[in-house]
Design a protein around this motif. Sequence first.
Motif, PDB file in Angstrom:
ATOM      1  N   ALA A 105       0.819  -1.204   0.000  1.00  0.00           N
ATOM      2  CA  ALA A 105       0.000   0.000   0.000  1.00  0.00           C
ATOM      3  C   ALA A 105       0.857   1.260   0.000  1.00  0.00           C
ATOM      4  N   ARG A 106       2.022   1.198   0.595  1.00  0.00           N
ATOM      5  CA  ARG A 106       2.907   2.364   0.682  1.00  0.00           C
ATOM      6  C   ARG A 106       4.029   2.308  -0.343  1.00  0.00           C
ATOM      7  N   LEU A 107       4.444   1.084  -0.704  1.00  0.00           N
ATOM      8  CA  LEU A 107       5.603   0.919  -1.587  1.00  0.00           C
ATOM      9  C   LEU A 107       5.270  -0.043  -2.731  1.00  0.00           C
ATOM     10  N   PRO A 108       4.452   0.391  -3.674  1.00  0.00           N
ATOM     11  CA  PRO A 108       4.170  -0.488  -4.814  1.00  0.00           C
ATOM     12  C   PRO A 108       5.400  -0.626  -5.711  1.00  0.00           C
ATOM     13  N   GLY A 109       5.462  -1.749  -6.402  1.00  0.00           N
ATOM     14  CA  GLY A 109       6.488  -1.936  -7.418  1.00  0.00           C
ATOM     15  C   GLY A 109       7.824  -2.440  -6.929  1.00  0.00           C
ATOM     16  N   ILE A 110       7.913  -2.928  -5.664  1.00  0.00           N
ATOM     17  CA  ILE A 110       9.212  -3.414  -5.170  1.00  0.00           C
ATOM     18  C   ILE A 110       9.149  -4.878  -4.736  1.00  0.00           C
ATOM     19  N   GLY A 111       8.102  -5.596  -5.184  1.00  0.00           N
ATOM     20  CA  GLY A 111       8.067  -7.021  -4.902  1.00  0.00           C
ATOM     21  C   GLY A 111       6.987  -7.471  -3.951  1.00  0.00           C
ATOM     22  N   PHE A 112       6.019  -6.605  -3.661  1.00  0.00           N
ATOM     23  CA  PHE A 112       4.938  -6.967  -2.746  1.00  0.00           C
ATOM     24  C   PHE A 112       3.560  -6.851  -3.398  1.00  0.00           C
ATOM     25  N   ASP A 113       3.502  -6.908  -4.710  1.00  0.00           N
ATOM     26  CA  ASP A 113       2.268  -6.580  -5.416  1.00  0.00           C
ATOM     27  C   ASP A 113       1.432  -7.771  -5.859  1.00  0.00           C
ATOM     28  N   ASP A 114       1.997  -8.970  -5.923  1.00  0.00           N
ATOM     29  CA  ASP A 114       1.212 -10.082  -6.459  1.00  0.00           C
ATOM     30  C   ASP A 114       0.172 -10.546  -5.436  1.00  0.00           C
ATOM     31  N   ALA A 115      -0.669 -11.471  -5.860  1.00  0.00           N
ATOM     32  CA  ALA A 115      -1.820 -11.872  -5.045  1.00  0.00           C
ATOM     33  C   ALA A 115      -1.410 -12.392  -3.670  1.00  0.00           C
ATOM     34  N   HIS A 116      -0.288 -13.107  -3.602  1.00  0.00           N
ATOM     35  CA  HIS A 116       0.170 -13.642  -2.316  1.00  0.00           C
ATOM     36  C   HIS A 116       0.862 -12.575  -1.478  1.00  0.00           C
ATOM     37  N   ASN A 117       1.789 -11.837  -2.069  1.00  0.00           N
ATOM     38  CA  ASN A 117       2.639 -10.918  -1.310  1.00  0.00           C
ATOM     39  C   ASN A 117       1.927  -9.640  -0.888  1.00  0.00           C
ATOM     40  N   ARG A 118       0.862  -9.259  -1.566  1.00  0.00           N
ATOM     41  CA  ARG A 118       0.250  -7.979  -1.213  1.00  0.00           C
ATOM     42  C   ARG A 118      -0.474  -8.002   0.129  1.00  0.00           C
ATOM     43  N   ALA A 119      -0.637  -9.189   0.718  1.00  0.00           N
ATOM     44  CA  ALA A 119      -1.234  -9.265   2.060  1.00  0.00           C
ATOM     45  C   ALA A 119      -0.200  -9.053   3.164  1.00  0.00           C
ATOM     46  N   ILE A 120       1.081  -8.960   2.806  1.00  0.00           N
ATOM     47  CA  ILE A 120       2.154  -8.906   3.806  1.00  0.00           C
ATOM     48  C   ILE A 120       2.248  -7.524   4.433  1.00  0.00           C
ATOM     49  N   THR A 121       2.311  -7.498   5.754  1.00  0.00           N
ATOM     50  CA  THR A 121       2.468  -6.254   6.510  1.00  0.00           C
ATOM     51  C   THR A 121       3.898  -6.117   7.011  1.00  0.00           C
ATOM     52  N   TRP A 122       4.210  -4.916   7.495  1.00  0.00           N
ATOM     53  CA  TRP A 122       5.518  -4.694   8.117  1.00  0.00           C
ATOM     54  C   TRP A 122       5.703  -5.637   9.309  1.00  0.00           C
ATOM     55  N   ALA A 123       4.639  -5.826  10.105  1.00  0.00           N
ATOM     56  CA  ALA A 123       4.742  -6.702  11.272  1.00  0.00           C
ATOM     57  C   ALA A 123       5.061  -8.131  10.862  1.00  0.00           C
ATOM     58  N   HIS A 124       4.463  -8.601   9.768  1.00  0.00           N
ATOM     59  CA  HIS A 124       4.789  -9.946   9.290  1.00  0.00           C
ATOM     60  C   HIS A 124       6.282 -10.083   9.005  1.00  0.00           C
ATOM     61  N   MET A 125       6.842  -9.083   8.358  1.00  0.00           N
ATOM     62  CA  MET A 125       8.270  -9.142   8.029  1.00  0.00           C
ATOM     63  C   MET A 125       9.125  -9.098   9.286  1.00  0.00           C
ATOM     64  N   LEU A 126       8.728  -8.280  10.254  1.00  0.00           N
ATOM     65  CA  LEU A 126       9.510  -8.111  11.473  1.00  0.00           C
ATOM     66  C   LEU A 126       9.480  -9.354  12.364  1.00  0.00           C
ATOM     67  N   GLU A 127       8.394 -10.117  12.316  1.00  0.00           N
ATOM     68  CA  GLU A 127       8.323 -11.312  13.153  1.00  0.00           C
ATOM     69  C   GLU A 127       8.634 -12.593  12.368  1.00  0.00           C
ATOM     70  N   GLN A 128       9.003 -12.462  11.097  1.00  0.00           N
ATOM     71  CA  GLN A 128       9.381 -13.590  10.243  1.00  0.00           C
ATOM     72  C   GLN A 128       8.225 -14.561   9.994  1.00  0.00           C
ATOM     73  N   THR A 129       7.037 -14.010   9.823  1.00  0.00           N
ATOM     74  CA  THR A 129       5.871 -14.817   9.454  1.00  0.00           C
ATOM     75  C   THR A 129       5.310 -14.397   8.093  1.00  0.00           C
ATOM     76  N   SER A 130       6.090 -13.692   7.292  1.00  0.00           N
ATOM     77  CA  SER A 130       5.543 -13.082   6.065  1.00  0.00           C
ATOM     78  C   SER A 130       5.231 -14.099   4.975  1.00  0.00           C
ATOM     79  N   GLU A 131       6.023 -15.184   4.885  1.00  0.00           N
ATOM     80  CA  GLU A 131       5.898 -16.136   3.784  1.00  0.00           C
ATOM     81  C   GLU A 131       6.059 -15.448   2.421  1.00  0.00           C
TER      82      GLU A 131
END
Length: 350
Positions: A105-131
């Motif tokens: 939502a804040r940083l389109p075009g850097i690898g978080f845009d597809d159907a799976h990755n666009r659900a990922i939040t900053w918290a997911h990345m910080l706690e290593q649950t992003s998948e």
Amino acid sequence: MTDFNAAIAHAQAHEVPWPRDPAADPAHWGVHQADPPPFNRLRGPVHPRGGVSGVIRINGREVAAWGEPDRADLTYSVAKTYLALLAGVANARGLLPDPQERIAARLPGIGFDDAHNRAITWAHMLEQTSEWQGSSFGIPDTVDHNRRVSHDPKPPAGAKGEPRALHAPGSYWEYNDVRINQLSLALLHLFGRPLPEVFEEAVLRPIGAGQGFRWEGYDDAWVEIAGRPVQSVPGGSHWGGGVSISARDQARIGQLLLDGGLHAGQPLVPAAWIGRMQQPCAIAPFYGWLTWLNRDGAMFPEASRSSWFMVGAGGNYTWIDPAHRAVVVVRWLDPAHSAGFVAHVAKAFG
């Protein structure tokens, strides 16, 4: 004066069995050799290390030091926690107002845009649950699938590097350095400046640290930011690069965490953010936001249950112990003997 001689002697007697010069015996240095080819090679610079070193601080004062505490050495995944601190700086500056916000939502075009990755939040990345799925600077996330790390109680579901079925973001915990590198890339775009510059400016210089510090990326990890090439840096030294820093500076950073982000009365990182970094992940209660927790004593039974840790390969530990107002740094300690070191320190605390 508390006597840490037994702990220091234990550390010095159990140096990690890596060669001190990576060029001398590259087959037994680092962690990249465990990766499936062609990813079992270094992508960034490395350098010789020193011997076992450490620093202990109590109540903000250094009470013990050994080895070469001012030598800047690679610190591997301790750098992950530095990314969490940078995210806290971004939060304080209004760049990351809500860790539950989706990164796309804040940083389109850097690898978080597809159907799976666009659900990922900053918290997911910080706690290593992003998948998070994809390739970060040519390294696919699957390289670290089924990775085994010493303080993860969950047995791997397959061989290291063997692709597995992905889960929904937030529903599965996995220690994955490719995803950490993708978080670093996102923070780079968030700040619009090289992360080493931001870290020096916001954290190191204010606490009197930074002598010999460097944070280097892979040879090919360059992106364009505001019309100029900028190197994205990894959250560790799995494939080379990463943070080189001294034990004393690691202890200063640990002191900042112990003090809730305050230094000399100035908030460098929000206290609420530091507090959240040490709260357990719902599905991995041994882990916070890029930190290791000892809430149930499973990590180190002799350490206080309020203890939390930054941990890097090669036997790099920064231990924050609120119960004793202490910060303990030990470097190049054989991980097989880390529990013994912790036990000796805990006994000295009394």
